[in-house]
Design a protein around this motif. Structure first.
Motif, PDB file in Angstrom:
ATOM      1  N   ILE A 145       0.805  -1.223   0.000  1.00  0.00           N
ATOM      2  CA  ILE A 145       0.000   0.000   0.000  1.00  0.00           C
ATOM      3  C   ILE A 145       0.834   1.268   0.000  1.00  0.00           C
ATOM      4  CG2 ILE A 145      -2.138  -0.939   0.993  1.00  0.00           C
ATOM      5  CD1 ILE A 145      -1.121   0.177   3.723  1.00  0.00           C
ATOM      6  N   CYS A 146       0.241   2.288  -0.573  1.00  0.00           N
ATOM      7  CA  CYS A 146       0.777   3.651  -0.583  1.00  0.00           C
ATOM      8  C   CYS A 146       0.559   4.260   0.806  1.00  0.00           C
ATOM      9  CB  CYS A 146       0.011   4.447  -1.640  1.00  0.00           C
ATOM     10  SG  CYS A 146       0.497   6.180  -1.792  1.00  0.00           S
ATOM     11  N   HIS A 147       1.252   5.372   1.100  1.00  0.00           N
ATOM     12  CA  HIS A 147       1.053   6.045   2.399  1.00  0.00           C
ATOM     13  C   HIS A 147      -0.385   6.512   2.598  1.00  0.00           C
ATOM     14  CE1 HIS A 147       1.076  10.007   0.461  1.00  0.00           C
ATOM     15  NE2 HIS A 147       2.037   9.519  -0.295  1.00  0.00           N
ATOM     16  N   CYS A 148      -1.152   6.649   1.475  1.00  0.00           N
ATOM     17  CA  CYS A 148      -2.542   7.111   1.582  1.00  0.00           C
ATOM     18  C   CYS A 148      -3.496   5.948   1.833  1.00  0.00           C
ATOM     19  CB  CYS A 148      -2.952   7.853   0.312  1.00  0.00           C
ATOM     20  SG  CYS A 148      -3.118   6.778  -1.139  1.00  0.00           S
ATOM     21  N   GLY A 149      -2.990   4.742   1.789  1.00  0.00           N
ATOM     22  CA  GLY A 149      -3.830   3.579   2.060  1.00  0.00           C
ATOM     23  C   GLY A 149      -4.317   2.857   0.816  1.00  0.00           C
ATOM     24  N   THR A 182       4.140   3.704  -4.324  1.00  0.00           N
ATOM     25  CA  THR A 182       3.029   4.655  -4.250  1.00  0.00           C
ATOM     26  C   THR A 182       1.892   4.233  -5.181  1.00  0.00           C
ATOM     27  OG1 THR A 182       4.037   6.006  -5.989  1.00  0.00           O
ATOM     28  CG2 THR A 182       4.491   6.679  -3.717  1.00  0.00           C
ATOM     29  N   CYS A 183       0.708   4.803  -4.910  1.00  0.00           N
ATOM     30  CA  CYS A 183      -0.409   4.614  -5.831  1.00  0.00           C
ATOM     31  C   CYS A 183      -0.159   5.480  -7.065  1.00  0.00           C
ATOM     32  CB  CYS A 183      -1.735   4.977  -5.158  1.00  0.00           C
ATOM     33  SG  CYS A 183      -1.907   6.750  -4.861  1.00  0.00           S
ATOM     34  N   ARG A 184      -0.967   5.322  -8.093  1.00  0.00           N
ATOM     35  CA  ARG A 184      -0.750   6.084  -9.340  1.00  0.00           C
ATOM     36  C   ARG A 184      -0.887   7.587  -9.110  1.00  0.00           C
ATOM     37  NH1 ARG A 184      -4.062   3.470 -12.572  1.00  0.00           N
ATOM     38  NH2 ARG A 184      -5.806   4.786 -11.987  1.00  0.00           N
ATOM     39  N   GLN A 185      -1.916   7.995  -8.350  1.00  0.00           N
ATOM     40  CA  GLN A 185      -2.132   9.426  -8.116  1.00  0.00           C
ATOM     41  C   GLN A 185      -0.917  10.060  -7.424  1.00  0.00           C
ATOM     42  OE1 GLN A 185      -4.359   7.064  -7.684  1.00  0.00           O
ATOM     43  NE2 GLN A 185      -6.442   7.756  -8.082  1.00  0.00           N
ATOM     44  N   HIS A 186      -0.373   9.407  -6.421  1.00  0.00           N
ATOM     45  CA  HIS A 186       0.777   9.988  -5.721  1.00  0.00           C
ATOM     46  C   HIS A 186       2.052   9.875  -6.555  1.00  0.00           C
ATOM     47  CE1 HIS A 186      -1.820  10.005  -2.036  1.00  0.00           C
ATOM     48  NE2 HIS A 186      -1.315  11.208  -2.076  1.00  0.00           N
ATOM     49  N   PHE A 187       2.114   8.894  -7.407  1.00  0.00           N
ATOM     50  CA  PHE A 187       3.251   8.796  -8.330  1.00  0.00           C
ATOM     51  C   PHE A 187       3.238   9.999  -9.280  1.00  0.00           C
ATOM     52  CE2 PHE A 187       5.052   7.461 -12.414  1.00  0.00           C
ATOM     53  CZ  PHE A 187       6.303   7.027 -12.012  1.00  0.00           C
TER      54      PHE A 187
END
Ligand SMILES: [Zn+2]
Length: 189
Positions: A145-149, A182-187
């Motif tokens: 998981i990304c830091h955002c969950g 990271t997830c795509r958005q945070h990438f």
């Protein structure tokens, strides 16, 4: 018939831990395994696979000219109790080597379990992973998981100050830079 598996994930999902556990499961049942790892990744010293939780095992290092099929064929002739082949850092394989793995499965009838990253820090596919996605029988995602969950699918390279890096070579191990999943958005941010 033996099968060809590709376990893919982002960084730090615990691929090496899962690989070492699976290899151990074979050994516990009295079957021998053969472990390969890329010469590119020498963070823990060459010739072994180490997991972040402290477990490690001996492995044969491959560079771009190494013939995994020829090596495995000789090992199987020497040891008929060899029952499974594992490849860590499989993103560093080239196309020719992915095809060698298909021959290990189809001609030597040994299951091959390859573990690797799907994409680099620029969001580009690794050569090995690209051909593994095409040629493996089974694709298995190891989730992290990304830091955002959200599920992390991408790898962000960060420098010593914690800033995201978008330039540089595809392969860079050691040094002051490191990677976070990271997830795509945070990438994309
Ligand atoms: Zn996120």
């Amino acid at each position: 018939m033996a099968k060809f598996y590709f376990y893919y994930s982002a960084m730090n999902a615990g691929k090496s831990t899962i690989l070492l556990q699976s290899s151990y499961n074979y050994q516990e049942r009295g079957m021998d395994t053969l472990l390969f790892s890329s010469i590119v990744d020498d963070r823990y010293g060459q010739g072994k696979i180490s997991s972040r939780i402290g477990v490690s095992a001996k492995a044969v290092s491959f560079d771009k000219d190494f013939d995994l099929y020829a090596y495995t064929k000789i090992q199987k002739e020497k040891n008929p109790n060899l029952k499974c082949v594992f490849v860590d850092e499989a993103q560093f394989l080239n196309k020719k080597q992915v095809m060698q793995l298909t021959k290990i499965v189809d001609e030597l009838n040994l299951p091959v379990l390859a573990y690797g990253l799907r994409s680099d820090f620029k969001g580009e596919p690794f050569e090995g992973s690209m051909y593994l996605l095409v040629w493996a029988d089974n694709l298995i995602e190891i989730k992290t998981i990304c830091h955002c969950g959200k599920k992390a699918t991408m790898n962000t390279r960060i420098d010593a100050q914690g800033q995201a890096v978008s330039e540089g070579d595809q392969i860079q191990i050691g040094g002051n830079e490191r990677y976070i999943a990271t997830c795509r958005q945070h990438f994309l941010k």
